[in-house]
Design an enzyme around this catalytic site. Structure first.
Site, PDB file in Angstrom:
ATOM      1  N   HIS A 173       0.823  -1.196   0.000  1.00  0.00           N
ATOM      2  CA  HIS A 173       0.000   0.000   0.000  1.00  0.00           C
ATOM      3  C   HIS A 173       0.863   1.253   0.000  1.00  0.00           C
ATOM      4  O   HIS A 173       1.179   1.806   1.051  1.00  0.00           O
ATOM      5  CB  HIS A 173      -0.901  -0.031   1.240  1.00  0.00           C
ATOM      6  CG  HIS A 173      -1.968   1.009   1.241  1.00  0.00           C
ATOM      7  ND1 HIS A 173      -3.085   0.919   2.020  1.00  0.00           N
ATOM      8  CD2 HIS A 173      -2.099   2.161   0.543  1.00  0.00           C
ATOM      9  CE1 HIS A 173      -3.861   1.973   1.812  1.00  0.00           C
ATOM     10  NE2 HIS A 173      -3.275   2.749   0.930  1.00  0.00           N
ATOM     11  N   LEU A 187       2.625   6.249  -5.091  1.00  0.00           N
ATOM     12  CA  LEU A 187       3.842   6.729  -5.748  1.00  0.00           C
ATOM     13  C   LEU A 187       3.568   7.927  -6.652  1.00  0.00           C
ATOM     14  O   LEU A 187       4.490   8.508  -7.211  1.00  0.00           O
ATOM     15  CB  LEU A 187       4.514   5.592  -6.517  1.00  0.00           C
ATOM     16  CG  LEU A 187       4.932   4.389  -5.653  1.00  0.00           C
ATOM     17  CD1 LEU A 187       5.683   3.354  -6.484  1.00  0.00           C
ATOM     18  CD2 LEU A 187       5.775   4.814  -4.459  1.00  0.00           C
ATOM     19  N   ARG A 188       2.303   8.283  -6.808  1.00  0.00           N
ATOM     20  CA  ARG A 188       1.884   9.562  -7.419  1.00  0.00           C
ATOM     21  C   ARG A 188       2.152   9.679  -8.911  1.00  0.00           C
ATOM     22  O   ARG A 188       1.926  10.753  -9.472  1.00  0.00           O
ATOM     23  CB  ARG A 188       2.538  10.747  -6.700  1.00  0.00           C
ATOM     24  CG  ARG A 188       2.314  10.791  -5.200  1.00  0.00           C
ATOM     25  CD  ARG A 188       0.872  10.833  -4.814  1.00  0.00           C
ATOM     26  NE  ARG A 188       0.702  11.080  -3.379  1.00  0.00           N
ATOM     27  CZ  ARG A 188      -0.434  10.831  -2.739  1.00  0.00           C
ATOM     28  NH1 ARG A 188      -1.483  10.319  -3.371  1.00  0.00           N
ATOM     29  NH2 ARG A 188      -0.534  11.073  -1.445  1.00  0.00           N
ATOM     30  N   ASP A 221      -8.907   2.748  -3.507  1.00  0.00           N
ATOM     31  CA  ASP A 221      -8.329   3.484  -2.371  1.00  0.00           C
ATOM     32  C   ASP A 221      -8.115   4.954  -2.715  1.00  0.00           C
ATOM     33  O   ASP A 221      -7.747   5.305  -3.824  1.00  0.00           O
ATOM     34  CB  ASP A 221      -6.985   2.889  -1.952  1.00  0.00           C
ATOM     35  CG  ASP A 221      -6.402   3.633  -0.757  1.00  0.00           C
ATOM     36  OD1 ASP A 221      -7.173   3.987   0.149  1.00  0.00           O
ATOM     37  OD2 ASP A 221      -5.185   3.863  -0.741  1.00  0.00           O
ATOM     38  N   HIS A 245     -10.671   0.950   1.129  1.00  0.00           N
ATOM     39  CA  HIS A 245     -10.520   2.018   2.121  1.00  0.00           C
ATOM     40  C   HIS A 245     -11.862   2.069   2.848  1.00  0.00           C
ATOM     41  O   HIS A 245     -12.825   2.638   2.349  1.00  0.00           O
ATOM     42  CB  HIS A 245     -10.221   3.336   1.406  1.00  0.00           C
ATOM     43  CG  HIS A 245     -10.023   4.499   2.321  1.00  0.00           C
ATOM     44  ND1 HIS A 245      -8.968   5.365   2.223  1.00  0.00           N
ATOM     45  CD2 HIS A 245     -10.745   4.952   3.364  1.00  0.00           C
ATOM     46  CE1 HIS A 245      -9.053   6.296   3.151  1.00  0.00           C
ATOM     47  NE2 HIS A 245     -10.139   6.070   3.866  1.00  0.00           N
ATOM     48  N   ASP A 264       0.947   2.794   3.799  1.00  0.00           N
ATOM     49  CA  ASP A 264       0.117   3.840   3.184  1.00  0.00           C
ATOM     50  C   ASP A 264       0.968   5.084   2.925  1.00  0.00           C
ATOM     51  O   ASP A 264       0.526   6.215   3.144  1.00  0.00           O
ATOM     52  CB  ASP A 264      -1.095   4.166   4.075  1.00  0.00           C
ATOM     53  CG  ASP A 264      -2.115   5.053   3.367  1.00  0.00           C
ATOM     54  OD1 ASP A 264      -1.971   5.275   2.144  1.00  0.00           O
ATOM     55  OD2 ASP A 264      -3.047   5.525   4.039  1.00  0.00           O
ATOM     56  N   HIS A 281       3.201  14.166  -0.047  1.00  0.00           N
ATOM     57  CA  HIS A 281       2.696  15.440  -0.546  1.00  0.00           C
ATOM     58  C   HIS A 281       3.837  16.436  -0.501  1.00  0.00           C
ATOM     59  O   HIS A 281       4.837  16.208   0.189  1.00  0.00           O
ATOM     60  CB  HIS A 281       1.546  15.942   0.329  1.00  0.00           C
ATOM     61  CG  HIS A 281       0.336  15.081   0.275  1.00  0.00           C
ATOM     62  ND1 HIS A 281      -0.482  15.010  -0.822  1.00  0.00           N
ATOM     63  CD2 HIS A 281      -0.184  14.216   1.182  1.00  0.00           C
ATOM     64  CE1 HIS A 281      -1.470  14.153  -0.587  1.00  0.00           C
ATOM     65  NE2 HIS A 281      -1.308  13.646   0.618  1.00  0.00           N
ATOM     66  N   PHE A 313      -4.611  14.858   3.103  1.00  0.00           N
ATOM     67  CA  PHE A 313      -4.392  13.733   4.011  1.00  0.00           C
ATOM     68  C   PHE A 313      -3.165  12.948   3.566  1.00  0.00           C
ATOM     69  O   PHE A 313      -2.943  12.751   2.377  1.00  0.00           O
ATOM     70  CB  PHE A 313      -5.595  12.783   3.963  1.00  0.00           C
ATOM     71  CG  PHE A 313      -6.864  13.351   4.533  1.00  0.00           C
ATOM     72  CD1 PHE A 313      -7.116  13.281   5.892  1.00  0.00           C
ATOM     73  CD2 PHE A 313      -7.814  13.941   3.710  1.00  0.00           C
ATOM     74  CE1 PHE A 313      -8.291  13.788   6.422  1.00  0.00           C
ATOM     75  CE2 PHE A 313      -8.998  14.452   4.230  1.00  0.00           C
ATOM     76  CZ  PHE A 313      -9.241  14.372   5.587  1.00  0.00           C
TER      77      PHE A 313
END
Ligand SMILES: [Zn+2]
Lengths: 416, 308
Positions: free
Chosen positions: A53, A56-57, A145, A172, A298, A302, A316
């Site tokens: 989980h 990696l954007r 998720d 989720h 998780d 950011h 978040f």
């Protein structure tokens, strides 16, 4: 041939030499010569960690993280394999995106990427994605998720379809209507701070619903990042009834509570939120009694600017894939034992995914990590490989740091 | 006495003695306001920045007047949510303002905790002028000051706060401050607007029954009911709210004989408070506004000058 000298096996004090050839473990303490010799510096060899989980954007949010930074961070954290979450921009709901991600990651020589794909198109919860084609392209799991599967019928259909393909659906589990605009655990702390709360019942109510769907479809359901004692109890009861449900917890829910929000630092703004000490204690008990199947982080990077916003505006997520193992060892070696921590981060996730259980015997894939269980180091976010160079544990002293990560016989990370 | 706090973010770092000193000092400031020349040189040479990320003309006017009456220069900064959406973080904004050589910040923000972040990022003294639902300490101080002035003391007095407690920083700050000064606080409102977890605050009682809440009260404060609460599903109807919770003469008949009526403003007349109660002999709503200036002068003085 590669050999790593001066390493110990878990539970042993004896220094040995591990030989690797063509991506596989050749054996221990052989009389062979090697082209490359590495010094394990007395560290302990364990199978490379498996992360089920991580965010990696890539594609689309590479200012937060990308495959290169995320997989380098994973390798630095001792991970050999990472399942990436599909809530990117665009969403990973198309086989071509899955293929492109795998191809790009393969060329990096860092941790291995095994992408999860969206369960529904655009993660909108309205139409199933092309699950069979996504599987053929290399997707290993389906999940929306980042979103919360509000439509129960769609989750039912998704579970049934994915199950027929032999793949797991992870959820989720949070009732978005009950969570509403909550930014932290609802309770005395949120009221004292005047911040909108997210009640523990938002998680429990959703877990209860999803367990019922898993029970009547017979399809495998995996609950992500459980945060509350009550939801964990529901999973415990369901397992006793034989419902095919598994779950994971994250080290941040074990080590932090809603009290941390008194700092008003958005570093502590995560979904599901940090709960109470009683919840954290219950999650630890769940790890001890086997209700919790594995650990995941998780990892949700950011930018610093985003996390320096106020608590309502900030996104978040917490990013600490580089710290998860040392954090677990430092905090829980006494209660869980190092062996169990290793198991929860290696064999346990592999078992959940139906993958071969990692081991360090002759012929096994050479995916392993050398960890230094003794030397204490101070957490210095400026050294992070992740683009997210901020963490709640900055300045803390941890032990159990990975010093060498080998993936497919190649060195993916070596600590200076 | 503890070290003098650097900021006024909430009352966490304050002792009752320190708070009493601020209230006492407000008497002196009120005397200044009654003079023909309403200005003292206490803050001469200092620049105070009002950083309002949320509109509030009243609070801002009160603070800016307070600062000017003490001869401070005022840098007025107003930001919509636009700067945030352009990607500028709160930190960026505050660091820029700090670079203008500001000596103190007065911060209003829609997010709880924002004033704490300004304190962290600016390194300057910060007065919280209202952050989210969290705190509005100068409002609570002016309420306490008004009650003390009108009733002689706060010790043992029963203060009832009625309305949308859930979304009210005024209620939270008063619920923290008044018990520290010896008063008993009853928070009252419909259950959807009255978070059960506030019962954990020391010296605070919760009830959903307005008649019970007001019985024997020495001060009754009505909270503004935002129209949006109807859309949020918190209430069945405005009429129902008015019937159950409006502060009006019928309800006030249950209060003690010399009970006073407060409202942090701006009022929705004939919603949370009847016009008759707002304008009646018990009302101290205009005195609150007047006292607000004195309290803000006292707080500025306390943080920036009288570093005893
Ligand atoms: Zn999630």
């Amino acid at each position: 041939m590669l050999k790593i000298e001066n390493v110990k096996r878990l539970g042993s004090e004896q220094l040995e030499t591990l030989f690797v050839e063509n991506g596989y473990i050749k054996g221990w303490n052989l009389n062979d010569t090697a082209e490359q010799t590495l010094d394990g510096r007395g560290g302990t060899v364990i199978p490379a960690l498996i992360e089920l989980h991580a965010h990696l954007r890539e594609p689309g949010q590479t200012e937060k993280e990308d495959l290169a930074s995320g997989l380098a961070a994973a390798a630095a954290g001792g991970y050999g394999t990472v399942v990436s979450m599909p809530n990117t921009s665009p969403v990973v709901d198309d086989p071509s995106i899955v293929r492109a991600l795998i191809e790009k990651a393969d060329g990096l020589g860092l941790a291995r990427l095994r992408p999860a794909a969206a369960l529904t198109k655009g993660q909108s919860g309205k139409e199933l994605a092309e699950l069979a084609l996504l599987k053929d392209a290399g997707a290993v799991m389906f999940t929306d998720d980042g979103r919360t599967n509000e439509d129960a019928r769609m989750l039912r259909l998704g579970l049934e379809y994915a199950h027929s393909l032999g793949l797991m659906v992870s959820v989720h589990a949070e009732d978005a209507t009950l969570r509403a605009d909550g930014v932290m655990n609802e309770g005395p702390v949120s009221e004292a701070l005047g911040l909108p709360g997210n009640p523990a019942a938002a998680e429990a109510a959703r877990v209860a619903r999803d367990i019922e769907i898993a029970a009547f479809t017979g399809a495998r359901l995996h609950v992500q990042h459980l945060s509350t004692a009550r939801a964990l109890d529901l999973v415990r009861e369901a397992k006793k009834r034989g419902v095919p449900v598994t779950c994971e917890v994250c080290p941040h829910h074990l080590t932090l509570t809603d009290e941390a929000l008194r700092s008003f630092d958005a570093l502590y703004k995560v979904a599901p939120p940090l709960r109470t000490q009683a919840d954290a204690d219950a999650l630890l008990a769940g790890l001890l009694d086997g209700t919790v199947d594995c650990l995941s982080t998780d990892h949700a990077p950011h930018t610093r600017a985003e996390k320096e916003r106020d608590l309502l505006e900030a996104p978040f997520g917490i990013a600490y894939i580089e710290l998860a193992f040392p954090l677990m060892v430092t905090r829980f070696a006494d209660t869980l034992g190092v062996e169990r921590i290793v198991n929860l981060m290696t064999s346990a996730p592999a078992r959940l995914m139906g993958w071969d259980e990692p081991n360090l015997t002759e012929g096994a894939p050479a995916d392993f990590t050398v960890v230094d269980l003794d030397t204490e180091r101070v957490v210095d976010p400026s050294t992070f490989k992740s683009k997210a160079k901020h963490t709640p544990w900055a300045g803390e002293t941890l032990r159990g740091w990975p010093t060498l990560t080998v993936v497919g016989g190649r060195v993916a990370f070596e600590r200076a | 006495m503890n070290a003098r706090p650097r900021h006024l973010l909430d009352f966490d770092d304050y002792t009752p003695e320190r708070l009493g000193a601020i209230l006492d000092n407000a008497d002196v400031m009120r005397a200044v306001l009654d003079r023909p020349v309403k200005k003292v040189p206490a803050l001469q040479g200092l620049t105070v920045c009002t950083a309002f990320f949320e509109n509030s003309t009243r609070t801002r006017t009160s603070f800016e007047l307070a600062a000017r009456r003490m001869s401070a220069d005022v840098l007025s900064f107003a930001a919509g949510s636009s700067s945030v959406s352009k990607g500028e973080s709160l930190r960026d904004t505050i660091e820029t303002l700090t670079a203008y050589k500001v000596d103190a910040f007065i911060v209003r923000h829609h997010a709880s905790g924002a004033a704490h972040l300004v304190a962290k990022y600016s390194g300057k003294p910060v007065i919280n002028a209202g952050d989210g639902r969290r705190a509005h300490p100068t409002q609570a101080l002016l309420d306490a000051y008004t009650i003390r002035r009108e009733l002689g003391s706060l010790e043992g007095k029963n203060v009832t706060i009625i309305g949308d407690v859930r979304h009210s920083r005024v209620a939270r700050s008063n619920a923290q401050l008044l018990p520290m000064l010896g008063a008993n606080v009853t928070l009252c409102g419909p259950a959807t607007l009255l978070p059960r977890d506030l019962a954990h605050l020391p010296g605070v009682k919760l009830t959903t029954n307005a008649q019970d809440a007001v019985t024997g009260a020495d001060a009754v404060m009505a909270l503004r009911l935002q129209g949006e609460r109807m859309n949020g599903g918190y209430l069945g109807s405005l009429q129902e709210y008015i019937r159950e919770y409006q502060v009006n003469d019928a309800l006030l008949a249950r209060a003690s004989d010399d009970a006073i009526v407060l409202h942090p403003g701006p009022m929705n007349r004939d919603v949370e408070i009847s016009s008759a109660a707002a304008d009646g002999p018990r009302s101290r709503i205009l005195q609150q506004v007047e006292n607000g200036q004195a309290i803000r002068m006292s707080v500025l003085y306390h943080l920036l000058v009288g570093r005893a």
